[in-house]
Design an enzyme around this catalytic site. Structure first.
Site, PDB file in Angstrom:
ATOM      1  N   ASP A  39       0.830  -1.216   0.000  1.00 43.24           N
ATOM      2  CA  ASP A  39       0.000   0.000   0.000  1.00 43.24           C
ATOM      3  C   ASP A  39       0.863   1.265   0.000  1.00 43.24           C
ATOM      4  O   ASP A  39       2.057   1.208   0.257  1.00 43.24           O
ATOM      5  CB  ASP A  39      -0.882   0.023   1.257  1.00 43.24           C
ATOM      6  CG  ASP A  39      -2.195  -0.703   1.021  1.00 43.24           C
ATOM      7  OD1 ASP A  39      -2.429  -1.162  -0.103  1.00 43.24           O
ATOM      8  OD2 ASP A  39      -2.981  -0.801   1.983  1.00 43.24           O
ATOM      9  N   LYS A  62      -3.592   3.243  -2.914  1.00 41.84           N
ATOM     10  CA  LYS A  62      -4.865   3.929  -3.180  1.00 41.84           C
ATOM     11  C   LYS A  62      -4.728   5.334  -2.628  1.00 41.84           C
ATOM     12  O   LYS A  62      -4.168   5.526  -1.552  1.00 41.84           O
ATOM     13  CB  LYS A  62      -6.007   3.238  -2.432  1.00 41.84           C
ATOM     14  CG  LYS A  62      -6.280   1.833  -2.923  1.00 41.84           C
ATOM     15  CD  LYS A  62      -7.657   1.380  -2.488  1.00 41.84           C
ATOM     16  CE  LYS A  62      -8.044   0.126  -3.229  1.00 41.84           C
ATOM     17  NZ  LYS A  62      -8.244  -1.025  -2.394  1.00 41.84           N
ATOM     18  N   MET A 176      -9.023   9.630   7.738  1.00 43.07           N
ATOM     19  CA  MET A 176      -9.432  10.027   6.376  1.00 43.07           C
ATOM     20  C   MET A 176     -10.419  11.194   6.384  1.00 43.07           C
ATOM     21  O   MET A 176     -11.345  11.218   5.586  1.00 43.07           O
ATOM     22  CB  MET A 176     -10.121   8.844   5.661  1.00 43.07           C
ATOM     23  CG  MET A 176      -9.227   7.662   5.423  1.00 43.07           C
ATOM     24  SD  MET A 176     -10.084   6.344   4.560  1.00 43.07           S
ATOM     25  CE  MET A 176     -11.084   5.635   5.843  1.00 43.07           C
TER      26      MET A 176
HETATM   27  N1  SAH Z   1      -5.071   0.902   8.321  1.00 42.62           N
HETATM   28  C1  SAH Z   1      -4.589   2.226   8.619  1.00 42.62           C
HETATM   29  C2  SAH Z   1      -5.585   3.302   8.254  1.00 42.62           C
HETATM   30  C3  SAH Z   1      -5.864   3.373   6.771  1.00 42.62           C
HETATM   31  S1  SAH Z   1      -6.959   4.683   6.382  1.00 42.62           S
HETATM   32  C4  SAH Z   1      -4.225   2.314  10.094  1.00 42.62           C
HETATM   33  O1  SAH Z   1      -4.527   1.395  10.855  1.00 42.62           O
HETATM   34  O2  SAH Z   1      -3.607   3.300  10.477  1.00 42.62           O
HETATM   35  C5  SAH Z   1      -5.824   5.973   5.976  1.00 42.62           C
HETATM   36  C6  SAH Z   1      -5.926   7.091   6.996  1.00 42.62           C
HETATM   37  O3  SAH Z   1      -5.200   6.731   8.158  1.00 42.62           O
HETATM   38  C7  SAH Z   1      -5.323   8.401   6.546  1.00 42.62           C
HETATM   39  O4  SAH Z   1      -6.220   9.151   5.761  1.00 42.62           O
HETATM   40  C8  SAH Z   1      -5.064   9.077   7.871  1.00 42.62           C
HETATM   41  O5  SAH Z   1      -6.243   9.618   8.408  1.00 42.62           O
HETATM   42  C9  SAH Z   1      -4.655   7.890   8.743  1.00 42.62           C
HETATM   43  N2  SAH Z   1      -3.187   7.743   8.814  1.00 42.62           N
HETATM   44  C10 SAH Z   1      -2.461   6.683   8.402  1.00 42.62           C
HETATM   45  N3  SAH Z   1      -1.158   6.866   8.655  1.00 42.62           N
HETATM   46  C11 SAH Z   1      -1.047   8.068   9.260  1.00 42.62           C
HETATM   47  C12 SAH Z   1       0.027   8.838   9.773  1.00 42.62           C
HETATM   48  N4  SAH Z   1       1.300   8.401   9.740  1.00 42.62           N
HETATM   49  N5  SAH Z   1      -0.261  10.050  10.306  1.00 42.62           N
HETATM   50  C13 SAH Z   1      -1.514  10.523  10.373  1.00 42.62           C
HETATM   51  N6  SAH Z   1      -2.567   9.840   9.916  1.00 42.62           N
HETATM   52  C14 SAH Z   1      -2.349   8.634   9.363  1.00 42.62           C
END
Ligand code: SAH
Length: 280
Positions: A39, A62, A176
């Site tokens: 990803d 994505k 998100m």
């Molecule tokens: N599976 C992932 C989330 C995927 S959805 C998890 O468990 O973290 C993607 C969203 O996750 C982004 O739009 C943001 O809101 C958040 N996100 C993921 N990595 C991040 C990071 N390093 N800092 C801030 N937000 C993050």
């Protein structure tokens, strides 16, 4: 398919950004993989450090805000076809695999094709951000629970749900949702959210470019409303967001930049020629 081969897919969470926030189990499996379907929100350093030199790495990112996404159907085909060839397949996702991801689609496809799988958890962005912003999400006296939500489109939260969200003492973590932040704040202000709760936006949490912006609901318009937060960003709301000011510890030395690269026009990027056979 050769009957002696038992195909297997490992669905693995790679953590929120900092490559050291990877589990040992994940590191061992990445090193064993023949194919990695990766990803966008996965630290490139994880692949450099742990993947074997001949591993085929296929970027299937994505990025919905840019309308540049690898179709889920293609990811499914790649996963199934490589596994059926007897390769060890790792499906690597940002954060944790079960939080705001399409894992259920992938599990359904694997079941349908009778391909066995293992799920390896990772540190989700909310927990990475809470740690690196010095903001314990259920700090005693500040919150008794935490909720993981999303508000990427306005239909997703109903009016009655907003009423309840404005009243709760739980910490609210929105994934998100940076694109709808002004609207989200408005919904809570309209419902008289208490003035002892704050809004924190944690940008690129756990990476060298992490930045944390906080504001009260009253100051939001002046301080944050017109800011274009970098991707990925997480929104944290509650009394616990006040703790950042006193307990933040991570220095970012004012470094600017984007840690995760953008997805290019929705196309796959791979380090081998093989993917062409699978393109649909
Ligand atoms: N599976 C992932 C989330 C995927 S959805 C998890 O468990 O973290 C993607 C969203 O996750 C982004 O739009 C943001 O809101 C958040 N996100 C993921 N990595 C991040 C990071 N390093 N800092 C801030 N937000 C993050």
């Amino acid at each position: 398919m050769d009957k002696t081969i038992s195909p297997k897919v490992y669905l693995i969470g790679a953590g929120p950004g900092d490559p050291d926030l990877l589990t040992l189990k994940a590191a061992k499996l990445i090193a064993k993989a023949n194919v990695i379907l990766c990803d966008r929100l996965v630290s490139p350093q994880i692949l450099r450090e742990h993947a074997a030199p001949n591993t085929e790495i296929i970027y299937v990112g994505k990025e919905c805000s840019k309308k540049a996404s690898t179709p889920q159907s293609l990811i499914n085909i790649l996963m199934v076809n490589h596994a059926k060839e007897g390769k060890t397949v790792v499906r690597l996702k940002g954060g944790d695999v079960s939080v705001f991801s399409n894992i259920l689609d992938e599990l359904k496809v694997l079941k349908k094709h009778q391909i066995s799988y293992e799920i390896v958890p990772g540190i989700t962005a909310a927990l990475g951000a809470a740690a690196c912003a010095g903001m314990p999400l259920t700090a005693r006296g500040y919150a008794t629970s935490v909720r993981f939500l999303t508000y990427y489109t306005s239909e997703i939260v109903s009016d009655s749900h907003w009423d309840e969200l404005a009243q709760t003492s739980d910490t609210l973590v929105f994934y998100m949702s940076k694109g709808n932040l002004a609207n989200l704040v408005e919904k809570l202000k309209e419902r008289n959210i208490s003035s002892d709760k704050k809004i924190a936006v944690v940008e690129q949490a756990t990476t060298p470019f992490q930045k944390v912006y906080t504001s009260s609901f009253d100051e939001f318009h002046r301080k944050l409303k017109n800011r274009n937060f970098l991707s990925p960003s997480l929104v944290i709301i509650g009394k616990t967001a006040n703790l950042h000011e006193e307990y933040s510890w991570m220095q970012n030395d004012g470094q600017e930049g984007t840690y995760f690269k953008s997805v290019e026009n929705g196309s796959l990027i791979t380090n081998s020629q093989n993917f062409i056979e699978y393109a649909v």
